[in-house]
Design an enzyme around this catalytic site. Sequence first.
Site, PDB file in Angstrom:
ATOM      1  CB  VAL A  98       8.543   4.766  -0.753  1.00  0.00           C
ATOM      2  CG1 VAL A  98       9.376   5.634   0.181  1.00  0.00           C
ATOM      3  CG2 VAL A  98       8.702   5.217  -2.193  1.00  0.00           C
TER       4      VAL A  98
ATOM      5  N   GLY B  89       0.799  -1.228   0.000  1.00  0.00           N
ATOM      6  CA  GLY B  89       0.000   0.000   0.000  1.00  0.00           C
ATOM      7  C   GLY B  89       0.825   1.268   0.000  1.00  0.00           C
ATOM      8  CG  HIS B  90       4.053   3.812   2.038  1.00  0.00           C
ATOM      9  ND1 HIS B  90       5.318   4.242   1.738  1.00  0.00           N
ATOM     10  CD2 HIS B  90       3.453   4.836   2.672  1.00  0.00           C
ATOM     11  CE1 HIS B  90       5.498   5.465   2.195  1.00  0.00           C
ATOM     12  NE2 HIS B  90       4.380   5.853   2.766  1.00  0.00           N
ATOM     13  CG  PHE B  91       3.074   5.269  -2.236  1.00  0.00           C
ATOM     14  CD1 PHE B  91       2.102   5.815  -1.398  1.00  0.00           C
ATOM     15  CD2 PHE B  91       4.386   5.730  -2.103  1.00  0.00           C
ATOM     16  CE1 PHE B  91       2.417   6.814  -0.479  1.00  0.00           C
ATOM     17  CE2 PHE B  91       4.700   6.721  -1.166  1.00  0.00           C
ATOM     18  CZ  PHE B  91       3.727   7.268  -0.354  1.00  0.00           C
TER      19      PHE B  91
END
Lengths: 103, 157
Positions: B59, B52-54
């Site tokens: 990252v 989810g990041h991203f």
Amino acid sequence: MSMTHDELRKHAEERTALNQQLKSLLVDNLELATPASEIGDDQPLFGRGLELDSLDTLEIVVMVEENFGVSISDDDSGVFGSVNKLADFIVEQAGGIPAVENA
Amino acid sequence: MPDLLSFDADRIRAMLPHRWPMLLLDRAFDVDPGRSGSGIKNVTVSEPFFAGHFPAQSVMPGVLLIESMAQLVAVIYGARHPQDGSSDAADRVGYLGAIRQMKFSRLVVPGDQLLLHARLGASIGALTEVSVRASVGSEVVARGSLVVSERPGADAA
């Protein structure tokens, strides 16, 4: 004590400058809403005074060590009583009033 | 020089209460108990947070860099008590009290090996200031200062 009038006046001025610097450092390091000029020399720093908390005590310990080379330990908790108590401790530990650059 | 200690992932798991997906520290070394130490966090593309990041760019979140540093600090603390492996060690792990200052100077991406350093500084009551740094190769990725709190009721050494 055998200080001359001039020595006494110089001593008082140095001590006032130290208290002023401590107040400025407290306002800057703790991001206080109170201006340095409104902090009293004997005003309690904690509780109803400036309402500092335990994390702020550590900030003061770090601040005093970085600026004056003086270490505060758990046995010295009285130094958090007021600006005067903190200044007394620094003077005692440093063996004199530390030179303060004009703020 | 004091005796410096090393901890592999299994010993770290025995010391810290953290578990997947929040156990981030892979190894600790050059640990001077209660004073300083170094550690390694290997970053792989299968880390759960990259989902989810991203979605379009992997990252590592800055807060997880801080968490990795804090886990190293917990090991440096825990190393003061040699009986690691017992549940006592995990019970002593404290909490993050403050992020005094932190600067992130480079993105951390899959494939990076984070080299972590922590040095305990001034202390009052249950609180201790800790200078921390993370680097990848010769590049510093994050540097700053934390406050950690000893767990209330834990015996202070």
